[in-house]
Design an enzyme around this catalytic site. Structure first.
Site, PDB file in Angstrom:
ATOM      1  N   HIS A  11       0.816  -1.228   0.000  1.00 32.67           N
ATOM      2  CA  HIS A  11       0.000   0.000   0.000  1.00 32.67           C
ATOM      3  C   HIS A  11       0.843   1.269   0.000  1.00 32.67           C
ATOM      4  O   HIS A  11       0.552   2.210   0.750  1.00 32.67           O
ATOM      5  CB  HIS A  11      -0.969   0.006   1.189  1.00 32.67           C
ATOM      6  CG  HIS A  11      -2.126  -0.917   1.003  1.00 32.67           C
ATOM      7  ND1 HIS A  11      -3.306  -0.516   0.437  1.00 32.67           N
ATOM      8  CD2 HIS A  11      -2.266  -2.239   1.276  1.00 32.67           C
ATOM      9  CE1 HIS A  11      -4.135  -1.550   0.381  1.00 32.67           C
ATOM     10  NE2 HIS A  11      -3.525  -2.611   0.876  1.00 32.67           N
ATOM     11  N   HIS A  84      -6.339  -2.457  -5.209  1.00 34.89           N
ATOM     12  CA  HIS A  84      -5.961  -1.045  -5.196  1.00 34.89           C
ATOM     13  C   HIS A  84      -5.112  -0.637  -6.395  1.00 34.89           C
ATOM     14  O   HIS A  84      -4.943   0.532  -6.657  1.00 34.89           O
ATOM     15  CB  HIS A  84      -5.183  -0.711  -3.915  1.00 34.89           C
ATOM     16  CG  HIS A  84      -6.061  -0.609  -2.716  1.00 34.89           C
ATOM     17  ND1 HIS A  84      -6.384   0.590  -2.140  1.00 34.89           N
ATOM     18  CD2 HIS A  84      -6.688  -1.561  -2.009  1.00 34.89           C
ATOM     19  CE1 HIS A  84      -7.178   0.370  -1.110  1.00 34.89           C
ATOM     20  NE2 HIS A  84      -7.382  -0.922  -1.014  1.00 34.89           N
TER      21      HIS A  84
HETATM   22 MN   LIG Z   1      -4.612  -4.572   0.585  1.00 39.69          MN
END
Ligand SMILES: [Mn+2]
Length: 420
Positions: A11, A84
């Site tokens: 992330h 994401h």
């Molecule tokens: Mn994740």
């Protein structure tokens, strides 16, 4: 003996606060350095390398420098996309890294006759066979699994690793009931190692026909909830797997990025002034110097509103005493006089979805595709699209046209969306 590293959910770019961002990038760099030090033959990144599909270029630059450490040593990186890393109608940073040869995207599906055939990559040095499925939007990769040609993957001989970015239905904890998952039977059988991503909790599992299912958890922290767990002492890191014709050892390699302090306060029965004082007084006794402080405040205030508590001042006080950062979670703090209420324990995507599911029935619509679960999915997708900003240099007219086009596609009023 050969070795590979398996990591997921870094992330990168999730945090905007400078100190957290520095720690986040540093933890990724430390992980890459550890991979070189351990003498791995390759690295497998199972999704959500970046927090968004088009991250800040400073974040990309830093991540690239870290990944170049591996390239200098001839260590290849294989990757799949996480939920994401996906951009609805554009090119993701992962595509760019793939084009530049920094990493190899494993997910290059071939669609034919209604089926999905996955290519199998053979790592040159070790002969390990790698295949994987990227995540799509929120949980929609289950459609990939529905049509996946498992037999051809199962027929492959040799040492095989399957990479995926999804929760597994059989392993789903109850508090994640909102999360989309895939059943274990959807994953091809007989692989030596199932390298998972998406689940922000480390775990090693064995399910019928699938001997090693491993989730490394987030490398740093994606969400506030992850920060909370890290501050409580949960260690973050990646897996190091030793193998020849099968896995010989798998061990977790911690990458510690900060010392944390976790404090929890029940404000029930106090008014906002009293609760604020209780928190400040307690924190005075805690050594926060050089630490990341996570505070969770919950309960029902007897008087005043949660927003009456000056959390800004509490945070500033902690930073003034040397805390790296103070993260305050007051999602479960309510008061008798206000109906301030938010859902807790859900990541933003799941929270959005649960709200959409709840509200979707209240609007009267003519199209079946806007009702129920499909309606909630469409709503989530629209929200996601509308969050996109204009690209650098894009005219207002082009931006509008792009948004309208994407919106139409999401609503299914401009032909069917392609599965790619
Ligand atoms: Mn994740």
């Amino acid at each position: 003996m050969h070795k590979f590293a398996h990591l997921a959910d870094a992330h990168l770019g999730a945090h905007r606060e400078p100190n957290l961002q520095r720690l986040e990038l540093h933890s990724f760099d430390a992980a890459m350095a550890k991979c070189v030090e351990a003498g791995v033959d390759f690295v497998l990144i199972c999704g959500d390398l970046f927090h968004v599909g088009i991250p800040d270029l400073g974040v990309v630059d830093s991540a690239l420098k870290s990944m170049m450490r591996l390239q200098k040593h001839g260590i290849p990186i294989y990757a799949i996309y996480g939920s994401h890393d996906y951009t609805p109608n554009g090119t993701s940073v992962i595509d760019i890294l793939n084009t530049a040869g920094i990493l190899t995207n494993l997910f290059r599906p071939g669609f034919s006759g209604g089926g999905l055939k996955l290519p199998v990559f053979i790592d040159e040095k070790t002969g390990a066979k790698l295949a994987g499925i990227s995540a799509r939007k929120i949980g929609l990769e289950s459609r990939y699994y529905d049509i996946l040609d498992r037999a051809s993957l199962e027929a492959e001989d040799g040492f095989k690793v399957f990479a995926f970015h999804s929760g597994i239905t059989e392993l789903k904890p109850e508090q994640l009931s909102e999360m989309e998952t895939v059943g274990i039977d959807m994953l091809p059988r007989g692989f030596d190692y199932y390298a998972g991503g998406h689940i922000h909790q480390r775990g090693e599992y064995r399910l019928d026909g699938h001997d090693r299912i491993v989730f490394p958890g987030p490398l740093f922290t994606g969400y506030g909830r992850d920060l909370e767990e890290t501050a409580k002492g949960e260690r973050r890191g990646f897996y190091l797997v030793e193998f020849d014709d099968r896995v010989r050892t798998q061990r977790f390699v911690p990458v510690d990025s900060f010392a944390g302090v976790f404090r929890e306060y029940d404000a029930t029965g106090r008014n906002s002034g009293e609760a604020g004082r209780m928190i400040s007084d307690d924190l005075k006794r805690v050594d926060v110097d050089g630490k990341l402080v996570v505070i969770r405040v919950y309960g029902v205030l007897a008087g005043g509103k949660p927003s009456d508590i000056d959390f800004g001042a509490i945070r500033a006080g902690l930073v003034g005493r040397g805390a790296i950062h103070a993260y305050i979670n007051r999602n479960s703090l309510t008061s008798k006089e206000s109906s301030e209420r938010t859902a807790q324990g859900l990541d933003p995507a799941a929270l959005e979805k649960s709200l959409l599911r709840r509200e979707v029935g209240r609007v009267s619509v003519s199209s079946e595709s806007l009702r129920g679960e499909r309606g909630a999915e469409t709503g989530a997708e629209l929200l996601r699209l509308l969050r996109q900003q204009a690209k650098l240099g894009e005219s207002k007219r082009d931006y509008t046209a792009r948004m309208v086009g994407a919106g139409k596609r999401a609503l299914g009023i401009e032909g069917m969306e392609k599965l790619d």
